[in-house]
Design an enzyme around this catalytic site. Structure first.
Site, PDB file in Angstrom:
ATOM      1  CG  ASP A  18      55.920  -2.179  21.569  1.00 35.98           C
ATOM      2  OD1 ASP A  18      55.393  -1.594  20.471  1.00 35.98           O
ATOM      3  OD2 ASP A  18      55.519  -2.187  22.982  1.00 35.98           O
ATOM      4  CD  GLU A  37      56.986   0.132  17.856  1.00 32.44           C
ATOM      5  OE1 GLU A  37      56.257   0.868  17.552  1.00 32.44           O
ATOM      6  OE2 GLU A  37      57.385   0.065  19.355  1.00 32.44           O
TER       7      GLU A  37
HETATM    8  C1  OTU Z   1      54.139   0.607  20.016  1.00 27.52           C
HETATM    9  O1  OTU Z   1      53.876   1.342  19.626  1.00 27.52           O
HETATM   10  C2  OTU Z   1      52.962  -0.842  19.669  1.00 27.52           C
HETATM   11  O2  OTU Z   1      53.257  -0.958  18.131  1.00 27.52           O
HETATM   12  C3  OTU Z   1      51.573  -0.230  19.962  1.00 27.52           C
HETATM   13  O3  OTU Z   1      50.382  -1.106  18.751  1.00 27.52           O
HETATM   14  C4  OTU Z   1      51.352  -0.222  21.021  1.00 27.52           C
HETATM   15  O4  OTU Z   1      50.052   0.177  22.269  1.00 27.52           O
HETATM   16  C5  OTU Z   1      51.922   0.529  21.515  1.00 27.52           C
HETATM   17  O5  OTU Z   1      53.625   0.307  21.372  1.00 27.52           O
HETATM   18  C6  OTU Z   1      52.377   0.251  23.072  1.00 27.52           C
HETATM   19  O6  OTU Z   1      52.443  -0.810  23.356  1.00 27.52           O
HETATM   20  O7  OTU Z   1      53.207   4.682  20.017  1.00 27.52           O
HETATM   21  O8  OTU Z   1      51.302   4.282  18.358  1.00 27.52           O
HETATM   22  O9  OTU Z   1      57.916   5.790  19.247  1.00 27.52           O
HETATM   23  O10 OTU Z   1      55.655   4.725  18.810  1.00 27.52           O
HETATM   24  O11 OTU Z   1      56.010   2.110  20.468  1.00 27.52           O
HETATM   25  C7  OTU Z   1      51.674   3.770  18.659  1.00 27.52           C
HETATM   26  C8  OTU Z   1      57.663   3.966  20.399  1.00 27.52           C
HETATM   27  C9  OTU Z   1      52.685   3.937  19.374  1.00 27.52           C
HETATM   28  C10 OTU Z   1      56.039   4.259  19.795  1.00 27.52           C
HETATM   29  C11 OTU Z   1      55.525   2.825  19.663  1.00 27.52           C
HETATM   30  C12 OTU Z   1      53.892   2.915  19.566  1.00 27.52           C
END
Ligand code: OTU
Length: 640
Positions: free
Chosen positions: A279, A321
């Site tokens: 993540d 991700e």
């Molecule tokens: C991710 O997303 C997860 O998918 C989210 O559900 C979480 O809230 C977040 O991390 C924190 O753990 O910005 O709008 O480039 O874009 O990590 C979602 C990566 C997010 C980010 C991404 C993030």
């Protein structure tokens, strides 16, 4: 404890291996040792590198010593077929364990449902012990070594992985590498004054440092968590918090952090996790004066973790991700050099955004332009192709791509938010705006696929409209038909296969009442799912077509992801630019998707010389004398 305090641990760990494990360890080090050493030296410098490498190798050795025979068998199988994740049998399903089936044991009782859909990869959303109360859907982890007790235990996780594996389904879980919950033991110790753990996080005595960084940072959650730092009174310090104030960014310039996170990963690998969704990887390294995203060290850190996994649990793969610009994104798939690996798969966010853009505009030109412009991925890696996920949709449309089709970037992005929130006159979208940022005029969209694509609107009370419903079903299936064939591992987001609509009651749960991403995180409706074998029901109409997509994908060799994809200029396909068209491989496969609200006729001579025949397609599609007639929102797969 820091490895530099436990010199000799590597010798002890290696000495503890039996002959068979020692052989596997030596083979792993021969394969990935140099990769590991190089990556670590690039991050921590030549002087510190050997100590850090030894610690990571000690972890690898201990992991190998404990790896059970069934997982060693997976390792051996993957070694014989390293591109296993590119095969056409790969189809993913994404669900929250509790929302899908109550808990981990419940998931085990629904494996047949997954098998019915042709699933070979199950991503269970964050399932480790989160903080109490608000926890960002599990992305605020309090203990990486424990499963959320509401879902089960670590043993339940290992048993579920066994059961899934027996059905040829690989388990994917999240590892939240960028941050921990404020309640994690490391953060708690840091707050209690333990200097060792204070160095796991970024702390600043006053706002001078944060203010300097802020000049070049963006805000991920501007509505709830403006800025990227939070004041922590018990520490008398500002702490780096990219996401919510209760999610503390880890400081990977401290190698102890890398060792600790790698240890968490290897422990899960030995429970039978085969795919790690890492993540928020872009944020893993910070440097003043930069965006603190996608920095070279973040890539080296992933490369180092990947190298350790190659030694300790070689059957495992990594999924990045990174919801970032396409040119930044492709970097997470590495360089294609097999001796220097990074992530094996990554979310194709650009495709997802372009599907929704094309559906709203009834035009395929922007989609074709931006996908054709993407830097090709290394052949040995794959995209993960998806229509919907648990997050909002951010309108990642570049101004350059928009201009290439004569549109204005900012205007198009705000049109998309208006369209899918239903504010645009005549729109079928039933979503809600997420994180409206008045400073940048940016906004994103929440809502389930069925609600965004017109199924909810077509079923609305008095206005129930069977023609609109049929059209909306076609739109959803066509979007998934692209995800199933463009290249990569398609992911089905739980509920899309039966058209689950927005969960309007999400705010009843006060721990996430302010987070409308829960609109599209409904509980599985098993009563509705039971109608999936009734071809007259909404669920049956959708599920039947998902099954058919899956069965055709399994059968069609050109969809193996070792074969490249070529997007064809939509204006060559049809003057309206509304038909998205692509070929796979040596051209044994051609796809046509009509985004227009009217019928389109495509002359195959314009797009390929082969004598194609019609394979998987929407009802009403015909092929006659080299001409394919596509009803509105229809798709066709053609093969030679
Ligand atoms: C991710 O997303 C997860 O998918 C989210 O559900 C979480 O809230 C977040 O991390 C924190 O753990 O910005 O709008 O480039 O874009 O990590 C979602 C990566 C997010 C980010 C991404 C993030």
């Amino acid at each position: 404890m820091s490895g530099r305090q436990i010199a000799g641990a590597l010798d002890v760990a290696v000495a503890s291996l039996d002959d068979a494990a020692r052989t596997r360890y030596d083979a792993g080090v021969a394969d990935a040792g140099d990769d590991l050493r190089e990556a670590i030296a690039l991050v921590y410098g030549d002087a510190a590198a050997p100590g850090v490498v030894d610690e990571l190798l000690a972890l690898a050795a201990l992991t190998l010593a404990e790896r059970k025979p069934a997982l060693q068998a997976v390792d051996a199988r993957r070694a014989g077929d390293p591109q296993w994740f590119q095969h056409t049998r790969m189809i993913g399903y994404v669900a929250y364990a509790d929302r899908f089936a109550g808990d981990l044991n419940g998931v085990g009782r629904h494996i047949d449902y997954l098998a019915e859909l042709g699933v070979s990869y199950l991503h269970l959303m964050p399932l480790l012990q989160p903080r109490d109360g608000e926890n960002d859907g599990g992305y605020a982890v309090a203990d990486y070594a424990a499963v959320d007790p509401r879902l089960g235990t670590m043993d339940d996780l290992a048993s579920l992985a066994d059961e899934l594996r027996a059905k040829d389904i690989s388990l994917c879980v999240d590892l939240v590498v960028n941050h921990t919950a404020r309640e994690h033991g490391w953060a708690q110790k840091a707050m209690a004054g333990d200097e060792h753990y204070r160095r796991f996080y970024f702390t600043f005595p006053d706002h001078t440092g944060p203010a300097e960084y802020e000049r070049t940072l963006r805000e991920v959650f501007p509505e709830w968590a403006p800025g990227n730092f939070s004041w922590v009174p018990t520490m008398d310090a500002w702490v780096w918090t990219t996401f919510n104030t209760f999610q503390w960014d880890l400081d990977y310039s401290n190698p102890d952090v890398l060792v600790a996170m790698t240890s968490a990963l290897l422990h899960l690998a030995n429970q039978g996790v085969e795919i790690f969704r890492l993540d928020a990887v872009p944020f893993m390294w910070k440097e003043l004066g930069t965006s603190c995203e996608n920095l070279p060290q973040a890539h080296q850190l992933l490369r180092a973790m990947r190298a350790v996994a190659r030694i300790a649990a070689p059957g495992v793969i990594f999924k990045a991700e990174a919801i970032v610009a396409p040119d930044d994104l492709v970097q997470y798939l590495g360089t294609g050099d097999p001796s220097r690996r990074e992530c094996d798969i990554a979310y194709n966010n650009q495709l997802m955004v372009m599907l929704w853009s094309s559906i709203a505009t009834r035009d395929a030109r922007l989609m074709a332009t931006s996908l054709a412009r993407m830097t090709p991925k290394p052949d040995t890696t794959s995209w993960v192709t998806y229509v919907r996920c648990h997050d909002d949709i951010g309108w990642a449309v570049s101004d350059v791509d928009a201009a290439a089709v004569g549109w204005n970037g900012p205007a198009h992005r705000s049109f998309l938010s208006d369209f899918y929130s239903g504010a645009f006159a005549g729109s079928f979208g039933r979503g809600e705006l997420f994180q409206v940022n008045p400073a940048t005029n940016d906004s994103r969209i929440s809502g389930s696929a069925a609600s965004l694509i017109g199924i909810e609107a077509a079923l609305d009370g008095d206005a129930a409209d069977p023609v609109a419903l049929a059209r909306a079903i076609d739109r959803l299936v066509t979007a998934y038909a692209v995800a199933f064939s463009l290249g990569g591992i398609p992911l089905v987001y739980m509920g899309d296969e039966i058209g689950l609509r927005n969960d309007r009651a999400f705010a009843d749960d006060l721990t996430h009442a302010n987070d409308n991403r829960w609109l599209h995180r409904p509980a599985m409706d098993w009563v509705a799912a039971a109608r999936r074998s009734d071809p007259g029901s909404l669920e049956g109409r959708l599920f039947g077509r998902f099954r058919s997509l899956a069965a055709s994908r399994h059968r069609l060799a050109p969809l193996d992801d070792s074969t490249p994809t070529y997007v064809i200029d939509p204006e060559v396909v049809d003057p309206s630019g509304a038909v998205f068209c692509y070929r796979r491989g040596g051209s044994g496969f051609l796809a046509l998707c009509n985004f227009a609200a009217e019928e389109r006729v495509v002359d195959l001579r314009a797009v390929g010389e082969r004598p194609f025949t019609l394979d998987e397609h929407t009802d009403g599609v015909t092929l006659d004398s080299g001409q394919v007639t596509l009803p509105p929102s229809a798709f066709a797969w053609l093969v030679d």
